[in-house]
Design a protein around this motif. Structure first.
Motif, PDB file in Angstrom:
ATOM      1  N   VAL A 110       0.733  -1.048  -0.009  1.00 47.09           N
ATOM      2  CA  VAL A 110      -0.004  -0.271  -0.023  1.00 47.09           C
ATOM      3  C   VAL A 110       0.989   1.385   0.151  1.00 47.09           C
ATOM      4  CG1 VAL A 110      -1.576   1.244   1.140  1.00 47.09           C
ATOM      5  CG2 VAL A 110      -1.813  -1.224   1.224  1.00 47.09           C
ATOM      6  N   SER A 111       0.942   1.978  -1.243  1.00 51.92           N
ATOM      7  CA  SER A 111       1.825   3.284  -1.339  1.00 51.92           C
ATOM      8  C   SER A 111       0.950   4.243  -2.182  1.00 51.92           C
ATOM      9  CB  SER A 111       3.078   2.864  -1.678  1.00 51.92           C
ATOM     10  OG  SER A 111       2.937   2.416  -3.042  1.00 51.92           O
ATOM     11  N   VAL A 112       1.489   5.455  -2.261  1.00 51.26           N
ATOM     12  CA  VAL A 112       1.057   6.269  -3.140  1.00 51.26           C
ATOM     13  C   VAL A 112       1.254   5.830  -4.605  1.00 51.26           C
ATOM     14  CG1 VAL A 112       1.012   8.717  -3.838  1.00 51.26           C
ATOM     15  CG2 VAL A 112       1.235   8.256  -1.343  1.00 51.26           C
ATOM     16  N   GLY A 113       2.578   5.386  -4.794  1.00 45.40           N
ATOM     17  CA  GLY A 113       2.826   4.888  -5.995  1.00 45.40           C
ATOM     18  C   GLY A 113       1.926   3.736  -6.577  1.00 45.40           C
ATOM     19  N   THR A 114       1.654   2.821  -5.581  1.00 47.20           N
ATOM     20  CA  THR A 114       0.663   1.873  -6.107  1.00 47.20           C
ATOM     21  C   THR A 114      -0.828   2.266  -6.409  1.00 47.20           C
ATOM     22  OG1 THR A 114       1.811   0.172  -4.528  1.00 47.20           O
ATOM     23  CG2 THR A 114      -0.362  -0.354  -5.150  1.00 47.20           C
TER      24      THR A 114
END
Length: 563
Positions: free
Chosen positions: A441-445
Motif C-alpha cells: 500500500v503506497s501512493v505509487g501503487t
C-alpha cells in the motif's frame, strides 16, 4: 436437449416472497429457458412466426406469407428485424451517453441498493440465461438497472436464432450485402488509413502490418533464436493456447497457434501443420483468444466493472478521489449486464459459440485467464518490457496515452495523499487496494492502479473500434476459419458484424473529458495538464497517421466502457 434449470423454479414460498416473484416471473423464466436450451424446431418456428406477426416492420405481402415460409426463410427475416432493433437501441443509448453533463450520478450503479423489482429481475436473468459468476458485483447481486421483459424476450430470441446459424447452407460473405444490411458508413476519422488501403491480411507483409497496428503486437514475446530457420537471430513469438478453446462445429478449424516474427517484425511462419489459410487462422485464433480473455474477461468484467464496484463499496461516493474515477462508471455496469445475457453464459447458442466457434465452458475459462496478471496487459511500462521494447505504431500511440494519463492521475493522487503514511491511514483506500492488487500500500501503487483504470479505456478501444467492424464487413477480419472455403459462411460473419455494430455506439470521449470533470479548484492544474497532453496526442496522430493509430485519437477513445 432437456432444460437443466427447472429446479430453480421450485423456490420456497418465503424466498419467492422475498424476491417479490410473481407467477408471471416464473413463467418468463420457464419460457426463456426453453427457448435457449431446448432445440425444438417446430416450437422455434412458431416463436419466429409469433415474433414476426407482432412486429410492425413487415410489408403487407410479407406479413401474409409468413406461415408458408421455411424455418430458414423465417430466420433470415427475424435476424433482419433484430438488426434494425439493435441499431435503434445503439442510437438511443449513444444519445444518452453523449449528452450527459457530468458523472456525479454514475457511482449509483455500484452504491444504490437494488429495488425489489430489480432484485426480482436479476433473479430472472440468472435463472433464465445462467450467466457465469463473472465478478464480485454479480456475486453480491448488485444489479441496479431496469429492463423491460420485452427486451429480455428479444435477447432470448437472438439466442434462439443462433441455434440454426451453422445449419444454414454455406454462402460466401458478400461485402455489399453486409454493408447494406447495417447501413455501414463509418467516419474516416475512426478508420486506420494504412489498414483501410489493404485488400486483406492474407500475405506475410500485410499480416505483419496488421499485427503492428493492432493489439496483437502487445503480446509479442522475444525468444532466443529463430525457430523456423535455426539461426541465432532474435525473433518474436505470439502464442495462443489451443487447449483453452474447445470448438463447437467441426467444419471450422480449431483455434490455437504460435506465430513467429523476425527481429524486424516480419512474419516468418507458424507451427500450423498446414499453410492452408494460415494468415486467417492466425488472425482468427488471436481475435477469439484476446476478445474473450482480455476484452471481455479483463477489460470489461474485472477492471471496468469489478474495480469500480470495489472503489465505490470501500471508498464511498464522497471520497476525495471519486471525481477522478466517476467518469469510468458511465454505463459500465449496464454493458456488463447485457454481456451476461448474450456473451458470458452457459447457453449453447450464445454469441461466442457462433462468432468464435467455442463452447461456453471455454469462454468461462478464458474470462479469468489474465485476472492474476493485470499488469501484463494494462501497465504499459510492463507491457513494453515484456515485448522487448518493440517499436510499432500501436506501441508508440499507447505510450503517449500512458504518459498523459499517468501525469494526470499522479497529480491528483499525490495531492490527496502527500505521503504513504497518509494513504495508509485511509481505511477505504487500503481496503480498495487489497481487493485489486497484492502490492504494498503506497501512493505509487494507488497511482498505478487508477492510471490502469483509465488506460483500460484505451486498451478497450484497440479491441472495439470502427476499423475492426469495417474489416469484418469486408471479411478481412474473421474470428473463425472454414476448413474448405477459408472465409466463414455469410451467416456466421453476419453474427460477428452484428456483434461489432451493436457495440459501436458513442459515449463521452477523452477529447471532451476535461470540460466535464469536476475536480477541486486546487486541482484545476491536473485538468489543464490532461487537456494539454491530449491535445499533443491529437496533433501527433493528425500529423503522422502512419506512425500512430488514428482510431486512438482522443476524440475516439471513450472515457468509460459503455459498449
Amino acid at each position: 436437449m432437456s432444460c437443466q434449470f427447472s429446479e430453480t423454479l421450485a423456490l420456497p414460498e418465503a424466498q419467492r416472497a422475498a424476491l417479490n416473484l410473481k407467477p408471471g416471473h416464473l413463467e418468463l423464466i420457464r419460457r426463456i429457458q426453453h427457448m435457449c436450451w431446448v432445440t425444438d424446431s417446430e416450437r422455434d418456428k412458431l416463436i419466429f412466426i409469433k415474433f414476426l406477426r407482432s412486429t410492425s416492420q413487415l410489408s403487407c405481402e410479407a406479413y401474409s406469407e409468413i406461415d408458408t415460409k421455411s424455418t430458414q426463410e423465417l430466420l433470415t427475416i427475424v435476424r433482419s428485424i433484430l438488426r434494425k432493433l439493435t441499431r435503434a437501441k445503439v442510437a438511443r443509448t449513444s444519445l444518452e451517453r453523449t449528452t450527459t453533463r457530468g458523472f456525479e450520478l454514475c457511482p449509483e450503479a455500484y452504491t444504490a441498493p437494488p429495488t425489489e423489482a430489480q432484485r426480482a429481475l436479476w433473479h430472472i436473468i440468472k435463472n433464465a440465461f445462467s450467466p457465469f459468476d463473472i465478478n464480485a458485483r454479480f456475486g453480491a447481486d448488485q444489479f441496479v438497472q431496469n429492463i423491460e421483459f420485452r427486451e429480455l424476450n428479444m435477447h432470448a430470441l437472438n439466442l434462439v436464432a443462433n441455434k440454426y446459424i451453422y445449419d444454414m447452407p454455406y454462402a460466401f460473405p458478400d461485402e455489399t450485402i453486409l454493408a447494406k444490411q447495417y447501413s455501414w458508413k463509418p467516419s474516416s476519422s475512426k478508420l486506420d488509413p494504412v489498414l483501410t488501403k489493404l485488400p486483406d491480411y492474407a500475405t506475410a507483409d500485410r499480416f505483419a502490418t496488421w499485427m503492428k497496428r493492432t493489439s496483437m503486437c502487445t503480446f509479442l514475446r522475444p525468444v532466443a533464436s529463430d525457430v523456423q530457420s535455426g539461426s541465432d537471430e532474435r525473433v518474436y513469438l505470439v502464442s495462443i493456447p489451443e487447449e483453452a478453446m474447445q470448438r463447437t462445429n467441426g467444419t471450422y478449424y480449431r483455434h490455437g497457434v504460435d506465430a513467429y516474427f523476425d527481429k524486424n517484425l516480419n512474419y516468418v511462419g507458424s507451427n500450423l501443420r498446414s499453410d492452408h489459410a494460415e494468415f486467417q487462422r492466425v488472425l482468427s485464433s488471436f481475435m477469439t483468444w484476446a476478445t474473450w480473455s482480455v476484452h471481455l474477461g479483463l477489460v470489461h468484467a474485472l477492471v471496468a466493472d469489478e474495480w469500480n464496484y470495489h472503489f465505490c463499496k470501500t471508498a464511498g461516493s464522497n471520497h476525495v478521489l471519486m471525481p477522478l474515477v466517476n467518469s469510468l462508471m458511465l454505463g459500465t455496469s449496464q454493458s456488463m449486464n447485457l454481456g451476461s445475457m448474450l456473451l458470458a453464459n452457459n447457453v449453447p447458442s450464445s454469441i461466442p459459440a457462433i462468432v468464435s466457434n467455442i463452447t461456453p465452458r471455454s469462454v468461462e475459462r478464458l474470462m479469468v485467464e489474465h485476472h492474476g496478471n493485470v499488469r501484463s496487459i494494462l501497465h504499459f511500462p510492463t507491457v513494453k518490457r515484456l515485448t522487448g521494447n518493440v517499436d510499432t505504431p500501436m506501441m508508440r500511440t499507447l505510450e503517449l496515452w500512458w504518459g498523459a494519463l499517468e501525469r494526470f492521475v499522479n497529480t491528483c493522487v499525490c495531492d490527496a495523499y502527500p505521503t504513504d503514511t497518509a494513504l495508509q491511514e485511509d481505511p477505504g483506500m487500503v481496503a480498495f487496494l487489497s481487493h485489486v492488487c497484492t502490492d504494498r500500500v503506497s501512493v505509487g501503487t494507488l497511482a498505478d492502479v487508477i492510471t490502469m483504470m483509465h488506460f483500460n479505456n484505451v486498451i478497450h478501444e484497440t479491441y472495439s473500434n470502427s476499423q475492426h467492424t469495417d474489416d469484418a464487413i469486408k471479411s478481412k477480419h474473421v474470428w473463425v476459419c472454414h476448413k474448405e472455403h477459408i472465409l466463414p459462411s455469410v451467416h456466421v460473419q453476419d453474427c460477428l458484424v452484428d456483434l461489432l455494430v451493436g457495440t459501436s455506439g458513442e459515449s463521452v470521449c477523452y477529447g471532451t473529458l476535461h470540460a466535464r470533470t469536476r475536480l477541486s479548484e486546487k486541482l484545476s492544474i491536473a485538468v489543464d495538464l490532461l487537456k494539454s497532453d491530449l491535445q499533443s496526442i491529437a496533433e501527433k496522430i493528425e500529423k503522422d497517421e502512419e506512425t500512430y493509430i488514428r482510431y486512438l485519437h482522443p476524440k475516439c477513445v471513450a472515457c468509460s466502457i459503455t459498449w
